[in-house]
Design an enzyme around this catalytic site. Structure first.
Site, short mmCIF file in Angstrom:
data_model
loop_
_atom_site.label_atom_id
_atom_site.label_comp_id
_atom_site.label_asym_id
_atom_site.label_seq_id
_atom_site.Cartn_x
_atom_site.Cartn_y
_atom_site.Cartn_z
N ASN A 109 0.77 -1.35 0.15
CA ASN A 109 0.04 0.02 0.16
C ASN A 109 0.94 1.21 -0.15
O ASN A 109 0.37 2.38 -0.20
CB ASN A 109 -0.97 0.02 1.23
CG ASN A 109 -2.04 -1.15 0.99
OD1 ASN A 109 -2.18 -1.62 -0.18
ND2 ASN A 109 -2.92 -1.24 2.09
N ARG A 155 -8.46 -1.68 -7.55
CA ARG A 155 -8.96 -0.31 -7.43
C ARG A 155 -7.94 0.80 -7.19
O ARG A 155 -8.46 1.79 -7.63
CB ARG A 155 -9.72 -0.53 -5.95
CG ARG A 155 -10.93 -0.93 -5.94
CD ARG A 155 -11.78 -1.02 -4.73
NE ARG A 155 -11.06 0.37 -4.02
CZ ARG A 155 -11.43 1.66 -4.27
NH1 ARG A 155 -12.23 1.83 -5.34
NH2 ARG A 155 -11.05 2.74 -3.59
N CYS A 192 -15.18 -4.13 -4.42
CA CYS A 192 -14.94 -5.72 -4.23
C CYS A 192 -16.02 -6.02 -3.20
O CYS A 192 -16.63 -5.41 -2.43
CB CYS A 192 -13.51 -5.45 -3.82
SG CYS A 192 -13.21 -4.81 -2.08
N ARG A 229 -16.72 0.63 -2.44
CA ARG A 229 -15.49 1.50 -2.59
C ARG A 229 -15.78 2.74 -3.65
O ARG A 229 -15.19 2.62 -4.48
CB ARG A 229 -14.46 0.38 -3.20
CG ARG A 229 -14.31 -0.88 -2.68
CD ARG A 229 -13.56 -1.03 -0.93
NE ARG A 229 -12.40 -0.35 -1.23
CZ ARG A 229 -11.13 -1.23 -1.15
NH1 ARG A 229 -11.26 -2.56 -1.42
NH2 ARG A 229 -10.03 -0.61 -1.17
N PRO A 230 -16.48 3.48 -3.10
CA PRO A 230 -16.98 4.54 -4.18
C PRO A 230 -15.56 5.33 -4.46
O PRO A 230 -14.79 5.36 -3.43
CB PRO A 230 -17.78 5.29 -3.26
CG PRO A 230 -17.85 4.91 -1.93
CD PRO A 230 -17.25 3.55 -1.66
N ILE A 231 -15.58 6.35 -5.27
CA ILE A 231 -14.61 7.34 -5.65
C ILE A 231 -14.88 8.74 -5.93
O ILE A 231 -14.12 9.54 -6.24
CB ILE A 231 -13.90 6.90 -7.04
CG1 ILE A 231 -14.70 6.97 -8.11
CG2 ILE A 231 -13.39 5.53 -7.01
CD1 ILE A 231 -14.25 6.82 -9.55
N ASP A 232 -16.02 8.89 -5.08
CA ASP A 232 -16.55 10.36 -5.07
C ASP A 232 -15.67 11.22 -4.51
O ASP A 232 -15.65 12.40 -5.03
CB ASP A 232 -17.97 10.18 -4.29
CG ASP A 232 -17.80 9.98 -2.93
OD1 ASP A 232 -17.26 8.71 -2.77
OD2 ASP A 232 -18.45 10.34 -1.97
N LEU A 233 -14.87 10.92 -3.53
CA LEU A 233 -14.02 11.89 -2.82
C LEU A 233 -12.92 12.21 -3.55
O LEU A 233 -12.21 13.20 -3.73
CB LEU A 233 -13.64 11.39 -1.40
CG LEU A 233 -14.69 11.02 -0.49
CD1 LEU A 233 -14.09 10.63 0.82
CD2 LEU A 233 -15.62 12.23 -0.27
N ASP A 293 -7.29 -3.65 7.96
CA ASP A 293 -6.60 -4.71 7.08
C ASP A 293 -6.20 -5.90 7.97
O ASP A 293 -5.86 -7.01 7.51
CB ASP A 293 -5.55 -4.47 6.31
CG ASP A 293 -6.05 -3.37 5.21
OD1 ASP A 293 -5.09 -2.63 4.48
OD2 ASP A 293 -7.25 -3.30 5.00
N ILE A 332 -14.61 0.60 8.96
CA ILE A 332 -14.21 1.23 8.01
C ILE A 332 -14.90 0.95 6.69
O ILE A 332 -15.46 1.55 6.01
CB ILE A 332 -12.52 1.08 7.76
CG1 ILE A 332 -11.72 1.36 8.89
CG2 ILE A 332 -12.08 1.76 6.37
CD1 ILE A 332 -11.83 3.12 8.93
C1 EPZ Z 1 -6.62 1.72 1.40
O1 EPZ Z 1 -7.70 1.62 0.80
C2 EPZ Z 1 -5.93 0.59 1.34
N1 EPZ Z 1 -5.66 0.26 -0.08
C3 EPZ Z 1 -6.96 -0.68 1.89
O2 EPZ Z 1 -5.99 -1.97 2.01
C4 EPZ Z 1 -7.19 -0.23 3.30
O3 EPZ Z 1 -8.10 -1.34 3.94
C5 EPZ Z 1 -7.93 1.21 3.34
O4 EPZ Z 1 -6.94 2.11 2.74
C6 EPZ Z 1 -8.24 1.76 4.73
O5 EPZ Z 1 -6.82 1.95 5.54
C7 EPZ Z 1 -4.29 0.73 -0.80
O6 EPZ Z 1 -3.78 1.68 -0.07
C8 EPZ Z 1 -4.20 0.26 -1.92
P1 EPZ Z 1 -10.44 4.49 1.59
P2 EPZ Z 1 -8.79 2.80 0.20
O7 EPZ Z 1 -10.47 5.37 0.81
O8 EPZ Z 1 -7.79 4.08 -0.26
C9 EPZ Z 1 -14.83 5.34 1.77
C10 EPZ Z 1 -5.73 -4.12 1.38
O9 EPZ Z 1 -6.26 -5.18 1.68
N2 EPZ Z 1 -14.62 6.20 0.55
O10 EPZ Z 1 -9.25 5.14 2.98
O11 EPZ Z 1 -9.75 2.37 -0.96
C11 EPZ Z 1 -14.63 3.95 1.57
O12 EPZ Z 1 -15.82 3.26 1.26
C12 EPZ Z 1 -6.73 -3.05 0.89
O13 EPZ Z 1 -4.46 -3.63 1.21
C13 EPZ Z 1 -15.71 6.99 0.12
O14 EPZ Z 1 -16.77 7.05 0.56
O15 EPZ Z 1 -9.47 3.06 1.45
C14 EPZ Z 1 -14.27 3.28 2.96
O16 EPZ Z 1 -15.61 3.14 3.80
C15 EPZ Z 1 -7.89 -3.30 1.22
N3 EPZ Z 1 -15.38 7.67 -0.88
C16 EPZ Z 1 -13.51 4.36 3.55
O17 EPZ Z 1 -13.82 5.51 2.74
C17 EPZ Z 1 -14.07 7.63 -1.52
O18 EPZ Z 1 -14.21 8.33 -2.65
C18 EPZ Z 1 -12.24 4.27 3.70
O19 EPZ Z 1 -11.72 4.06 2.48
C19 EPZ Z 1 -13.28 6.89 -1.11
C20 EPZ Z 1 -13.54 6.24 0.12
#
Ligand code: EPZ
Length: 416
Positions: free
Chosen positions: A23, A92, A116, A121-125, A305, A327
């Site tokens: 990561n 992703r 997944c 896993r939205p990307i709105d932010l 994780d 999370i």
């Molecule tokens: C990163 O994912 C890691 N992946 C994940 O590891 C890890 O579980 C996660 O951060 C939390 O620590 C990588 O770094 C490649 P987030 P990421 O954006 O960035 C919501 C593994 O097994 N959200 O911090 O996708 C989302 O749905 C993986 O190595 C929005 O709503 O995580 C979640 O509920 C799994 N809108 C929360 O935020 C967005 O635009 C945290 O997600 C983005 C996220």
């Protein structure tokens, strides 16, 4: 076969080294697009997600070669702004390429990376942050097309401290015009690693690892060399293997400062964890004891994780435990497979209620995603008889060679 076979019920003894962090590597590889020159990334994990990112970088014009665990990326001639669907939807983290491509090339087009099993896993932010920096982002049913002649620094506030959205905003801001102040930023060690890499290439970034990061846009970055830190989740997985199975193991190249919550939790389970520099010794003599309530959280809280591995430990520990995942909305999936192995776990009101003292028995179990799959391997180590974990390709997304590592720790485990 796409599986891993474990003959369980053994205590562990031995030592192994911890690979580079998946990561940390993925956003750093994406950020090499910002550098019109050579990036040398050492201690790079040879895992399938990294291979996917390498294909994506090559598809836009980077030339890349491996020398053992060193990845050499030349991004001098990036030119193609359209990313190939099959690799974008496979991982992703492909979304991370948006900020870097807009910053360097002013345009990018890709499919939605998709969710997944652990969550939508939205990307709105991500899109909100890049729009705040001045990108024009068009979305259709399947695709995203973003353009920006030059991104402009500004104030960006994240409603939740998303790791990926924090990274994407940094990547868009590094070459933008003016100053970007990112507030409510994620504080994970992977953000700090990304900023260290970018600073080594000439970026001007302050506050990495805190909730407010200030980026002063610079005209250009330059070639650099960077060593990836150890993977705190792989290290945590093997730490929990030692706590669950008993015996005495040594882990080397540990990112100790990134693992406080994980180490604290292993000690709450009554695992004896001794640290000397970046070496960790784990010894577990008597029974491990469950934890009345533990919540996952953003860094420096207990990592989501590590939650599946903790569920396995609580299943075999004495007494009751409750785990609350805060999370991701669907990250208790391995509970069903663990119950098939003899665990007593109930999911209710967003929490996992675990009756401990389970004697797990080996059987065939199905991995559905990376960290749950690794946790099923830990369950196989604790179970008697033989466990076959199917769909090992999920595990290979993040673990370079889980069988070699665990064999070095004394496990009877092999790929099938
Ligand atoms: C990163 O994912 C890691 N992946 C994940 O590891 C890890 O579980 C996660 O951060 C939390 O620590 C990588 O770094 C490649 P987030 P990421 O954006 O960035 C919501 C593994 O097994 N959200 O911090 O996708 C989302 O749905 C993986 O190595 C929005 O709503 O995580 C979640 O509920 C799994 N809108 C929360 O935020 C967005 O635009 C945290 O997600 C983005 C996220």
């Amino acid at each position: 076969m796409d599986s891993i076979q474990i003959k369980g019920g053994r205590t562990l003894t031995g030592e192994t080294r911890i690979q580079g962090s998946k990561n940390a590597t993925l956003p750093i590889l994406a950020s090499t697009i910002l550098i019109p020159g050579i990036s040398v990334i050492t201690h790079c994990p040879r895992i399938s997600d990294v291979e996917t990112m390498v294909r994506l970088l090559s598809s836009i014009g980077c030339s890349i070669e491996w020398n053992a665990d060193e990845l050499v990326i030349d991004a001098t001639d990036v030119r193609e702004y359209r990313l190939p669907r099959e690799d974008v939807v496979r991982m992703r983290s492909s979304i991370m390429l948006m900020g870097a491509m807009l910053g360097r090339m002013g345009e990018t087009a890709l499919d939605y990376p998709g969710g997944c099993v652990i969550g939508k896993r939205p990307i709105d932010l991500h899109l909100m942050a890049l729009r705040r920096l001045g990108a024009v982002v068009e979305e259709t049913e399947q695709k995203i097309h973003a353009k920006a002649s030059r991104l402009i620094g500004t104030a960006v506030r994240l409603p939740i401290n998303s790791v990926g959205a924090t990274e994407n905003c940094i990547l868009g801001a590094v070459l933008a015009e003016g100053v970007t102040i990112l507030s409510n930023a994620a504080m994970e060690p992977e953000i700090t690693a990304l900023c260290e890499f970018l600073q080594s290439a000439g970026a001007s970034i302050e506050g990495a690892g805190t909730s407010q990061i200030t980026i002063l846009g610079v005209p250009q970055l330059h070639s650099t060399v960077y060593e990836i830190p150890g993977d705190r989740i792989v290290a945590g997985t093997y730490l929990f293997a030692g706590v669950i199975c008993g015996g005495k193991i040594t882990l080397r190249d540990i990112p100790v400062s990134h693992m406080s919550a994980t180490i604290r939790t292993a000690r709450r389970l009554h695992g004896d964890v001794r640290i000397t520099g970046n070496i960790m010794e784990i010894e577990r003599r008597g029974k491990i004891e469950g934890i009345p309530l533990i919540r996952t959280g953003n860094y420096p809280g207990f990592p989501t994780d590590m939650q599946s591995a903790l569920m396995v430990a609580c299943a075999v520990a004495s007494g009751k435990s409750v785990i609350e995942e805060t999370i991701f909305e669907n990250r208790y999936r391995i509970a069903r497979e663990l119950c098939r192995m003899g665990a007593a776990i109930e999911i209710q009101d967003g929490k996992a209620y675990i009756d401990g003292d389970a004697s797990l028995h080996g059987t065939q179990v199905i991995a559905e995603e990376l960290r749950g799959g690794a946790a099923l391997v830990l369950a196989g180590l604790a179970a008697d008889q033989v466990t076959n974990v199917m769909n090992r390709h999920f595990i290979e997304r993040g673990y370079e060679n889980i069988c070699k590592d665990l064999r070095e720790l004394g496990a009877d485990i092999s790929y099938r």
